[in-house]
Each structure stands twice: as C-alpha cells, then as structure tokens.
Design an enzyme around this catalytic site. Structure first.
Site, PDB file in Angstrom:
ATOM      1  N   ASP A 235       9.590   2.628  -0.672  1.00  0.00           N
ATOM      2  CA  ASP A 235       8.580   3.242   0.194  1.00  0.00           C
ATOM      3  C   ASP A 235       8.931   2.875   1.633  1.00  0.00           C
ATOM      4  OD1 ASP A 235       6.419   3.936   1.725  1.00  0.00           O
ATOM      5  OD2 ASP A 235       4.907   3.048   0.398  1.00  0.00           O
TER       6      ASP A 235
ATOM      7  N   LYS B  25       5.254   8.884   8.742  1.00  0.00           N
ATOM      8  CA  LYS B  25       5.168   8.360  10.106  1.00  0.00           C
ATOM      9  C   LYS B  25       6.185   9.010  11.052  1.00  0.00           C
ATOM     10  CE  LYS B  25       2.282   5.087   8.529  1.00  0.00           C
ATOM     11  NZ  LYS B  25       0.832   5.121   8.760  1.00  0.00           N
TER      12      LYS B  25
ATOM     13  N   TYR C 282       0.857  -1.185   0.000  1.00  0.00           N
ATOM     14  CA  TYR C 282       0.000   0.000   0.000  1.00  0.00           C
ATOM     15  C   TYR C 282       0.894   1.235   0.000  1.00  0.00           C
ATOM     16  CZ  TYR C 282      -3.478   3.396   1.680  1.00  0.00           C
ATOM     17  OH  TYR C 282      -4.311   4.487   1.829  1.00  0.00           O
TER      18      TYR C 282
END
Length: 446
Positions: free
Chosen positions: A245, A273, A150
């Site tokens: 990623d 994050k 994702y």
C-alpha cells in the site's frame, strides 16, 4: 503569521456550527473535527505553496499537505493550469480517453513492478479492489494486515486500523459484520514470526499480505531491517500475493516509492494521493497475469463511473511529469528540509527535557511524545497523546498546522524552504515551552 495573542477564529467557529447542522460532527472526515487535540478547527479558504489561509485571515505553515499529495506545494501552477485546461473540455466523460494511458505510462516509468494498472477515485477503492483481485486470483479468503496500518474504510480493512480509527480509540467499526472481519488477520507490524505462524495456521487459505511499507497511519513507523524482504519471501513460499500500500509513500519517498527505496518487488501496488495531483484519484496494479483477472478479461469485477476522470488524469500527468523531470533536485531538497525540521524540533525538545521519539524517512515524519522507540502500533499507543495535543494547539497558535492526531504522519513539500524551516523551529520553541509547563523539565532558553 498568526500568534496566540492575535489568532481570531470567529468566522471558523460560525462555519463549524453551520456545518454541524448538515454534516455529522460538522465534517466529512472525522480527524478534521480536532477531537483528538482540542481547540477549534480552522476553516480553510485557500492554500498557496506551503501555506493555508483560514476564513478569519490567519495564515498557517502547512505540515500535512492534504494528507500527503501536495508534494510540490499547494496550487502548483503546472497542476492548476492542467486542471483548468481539462475542465474546459469537460469534467467527466464516463468513457475512455487518452489521458488514462498517458498517466499510466508515467506511473509505470516510476514503478516498473506495475505492468498493468487501473485507476480509481481513492486509496480506499484501490486497496479494496486489490484485495478482491488477490482473493479472486488465488481462490483464497483470508487477508493478513498489520495493526495500525490503515488501508481505507472498506469493511474487511477496518480491523485494528490506524488513522482516524486509532485516533478515536476504535478497535474496528460498528457496521462491520463479524462474518467479514473474520477473514482478516491483524498482526503486529515488524514481527515476521507472527506472519509465518499465521500461514502455518491457515494453510492454503491466505490470499494476500497487505502492508504499508512505511506505516503512515499510526504515525510514521519504519520497517525493521529485512522485514519487507521477509514478507516477500513468506508470501512467495506460501503462494500468497504481496500488496504494498503505497498510497502515502508512493512518489514521496522516491520516484518509485518505498519499493524502490527498500528494493522490494510486490505482486500488487496501491497508489493514491500524489498520483492524482491532489484530485480524487487512486490506482492499483502489478503483475500482468494477476491484473488480467479483472473484467473484461477475467472473472473479478471492478468498475467506477469516475475512474480515470479527465481532471484527475490531467493533474496527475502534470504532477508526475514535473517529479520525473526534476527528481535530481526535488528529492534531495525534500530530504534536507525535512531532516532540518524533524531533527531541529527534536533537539529543542531535548533542551527543555521533553522526551520525544522522532521517526522519519524522506519527507514524512512523526514526533511521538514518548522516550521509547516506536517500531509498531503498540509502542506508538504508549505516547503521551495529551502532551501532543498541547503541542499541536500551541503550534497552531504560533502559526504552524500539524496533523491533528499523534497517529498521523506529517509531510513536507517543495514549497518549504529555509524561511519555513526557521519559522517552524521558532514556533516549536514557543510551543515546547507551553508543553513543558505541564510536563516538567528545564525552562527553555529565550
């Protein structure tokens, strides 16, 4: 601590009903609705260290950490103090300020491959922008991604995606035009032959490979030996860019993320994050010649009013500064604590005859309710999600809050210590007994 006999959710249920009057499903992100695990989602009032506290006064040991960024624990004093100090000077400028380069310098110390970078407001923005940049730089249209990975909810990336898409069994998303999705090639993770075949079938058309170096959005799935190195070689051979990623793995698996751990140098990296200390923040960066293709230096446009937001920069500076200064203590602690929890619960499951596969790297892990190895999304999808849902509800009743989906990674923070390990294992013994009642096996020992 909460228990199944004492946990009350009267206030949380009322808040959920009220939220449903204003928000689709009562949530701003689908997995929060608990549809995959059942039961009532607690409404959080505050967080501190390793714990969450809900509107009814229940306390939970937190194993999702706001989906990754709380590596130092909730309300970590240096971070909260930095946010408060920055807020007193203004919440948003819409103009340049010194904090942007200050945080960028810290990022570059940890990620030497990131020669230049740009801050954005989310991991979705970072991945979307990196792919646009890769297409602009190469003059090509196609993107290789991997099933179960994702990279945010941009249209081109919601093809066989993980995270909530996997949780809800959605193969893509309504509202994504076929003309957009047709340029995304979704391949099995850990299968280099499939990647090489895609390049052979789309000669000089593939702009980039984007990959979670350790999958975190289909549950934790580790790269096979040589897999990431193979992706690097294929991208170089065929003139495409390799995008790692590291929104989830960045600063978590090591100071330099997965690329330091596995010794891979990508062309571009996306971060999120942890980089913002828990505030909305992401970043993308990499090779200088590629990054200089961005406006105002080049033809690829990307912008954001809240990019480089002073509160997010302050939080990120405080968090990364602490990680850098105390790395020799932090990462061994995270490794030891996470191993004790992940392997401890796996051993308890084995005692009662419940088959689970434990995937872990550093301080991220997943218990898959399957006896088979999990090396890609197809294998993850063979897990017994009903058993996981029962386990999740039982753990929540015992005072432990796991990610509410079989297809999400769990995280440990520096605030988790011996007391938290002992409590988690005690709760798991109770929870596995509840799962055993439906799955069969040998009754657990007292």
């Amino acid at each position: 601590m909460s228990s199944s006999s004492s946990r009350v959710l009267t206030r949380s249920r009322a808040l959920q009903q009220r939220a449903e009057s204003f928000l689709p499903g009562g949530v701003d992100s689908p997995v929060r609705a608990f549809r995959a695990v059942g039961g009532d989602p607690p409404f959080v009032e505050r967080a501190d260290g390793a714990y969450l506290y809900d509107a009814d006064g229940n306390r939970y040991l937190d194993f999702f950490g706001s989906w990754g960024p709380m590596i130092l624990g909730h309300a970590f004093p240096p971070v909260t103090e930095a946010i408060q100090s920055a807020a007193a000077r203004g919440a948003s400028f819409g103009a340049s300020h010194a904090g942007e380069a200050d945080l960028a310098e810290l990022v570059q110390r940890c990620f030497p491959s990131v020669k230049k970078m740009r801050f954005v407001s989310s991991g979705t923005e970072a991945c979307m922008s990196a792919i646009r940049l890769a297409r602009g730089f190469t003059g090509r249209s196609f993107v290789i991604k991997f099933e179960g990975c994702y990279h945010g909810h941009a249209d081109a990336l919601l093809v066989k995606a993980g995270s909530g898409v996997a949780t809800f069994g959605i193969p893509g998303s309504a509202g994504v035009p076929a003309e957009t999705a047709m340029h995304t090639l979704a391949l099995p993770y850990n299968d280099l032959a499939a990647v090489e075949l895609a390049f052979e079938n789309h000669q000089d058309q593939i702009a980039c490979i984007i990959v979670e170096p350790v999958v975190g959005n289909a549950g934790t799935i580790l790269p096979a030996a040589g897999y990431l190195q193979g992706l690097r070689e294929l991208a170089t051979r065929y003139g495409a860019l390799l995008i790692l990623d590291e929104v989830m793995t960045g600063f978590r698996l090591s100071l330099g993320g997965a690329q330091e751990l596995y010794r891979i140098e990508p062309d571009l990296t996306t971060l999120g994050k942890i980089v913002g200390g828990g505030l909305p923040c992401g970043a993308f960066g990499g090779r200088e010649d590629v990054m200089n293709f961005l406006a105002p230096l080049g033809p690829v446009y990307q912008a954001g009013t809240l990019s480089g937001n002073p509160l997010a920069m302050a939080a990120g500076i405080a968090q990364l500064s602490h990680l850098i200064a105390h790395a020799d203590v932090i990462y061994p602690h995270l490794e030891m604590t996470t191993r004790s929890i992940a392997e401890g619960v796996a051993a308890l499951a084995a005692e009662v005859g419940i088959s689970i596969t434990t995937n872990r790297v550093g301080s991220m892990f997943t218990w898959f309710f399957t006896p088979m190895p999990v090396e890609d999304f197809a294998q993850a999808a063979m897990s017994d999600t009903a058993a996981f849902a029962r386990f999740h509800r039982a753990m929540l009743d015992a005072g432990v809050w796991l990610p509410p989906s079989q297809y999400e990674a769990a995280f440990v923070s520096m605030a988790h210590g011996p007391e938290e390990v002992a409590f988690a294992l005690s709760a798991a013994r109770q929870a596995l007994a509840a799962v055993w009642c439906r799955c069969g096996g040998t009754p657990p020992s007292p």
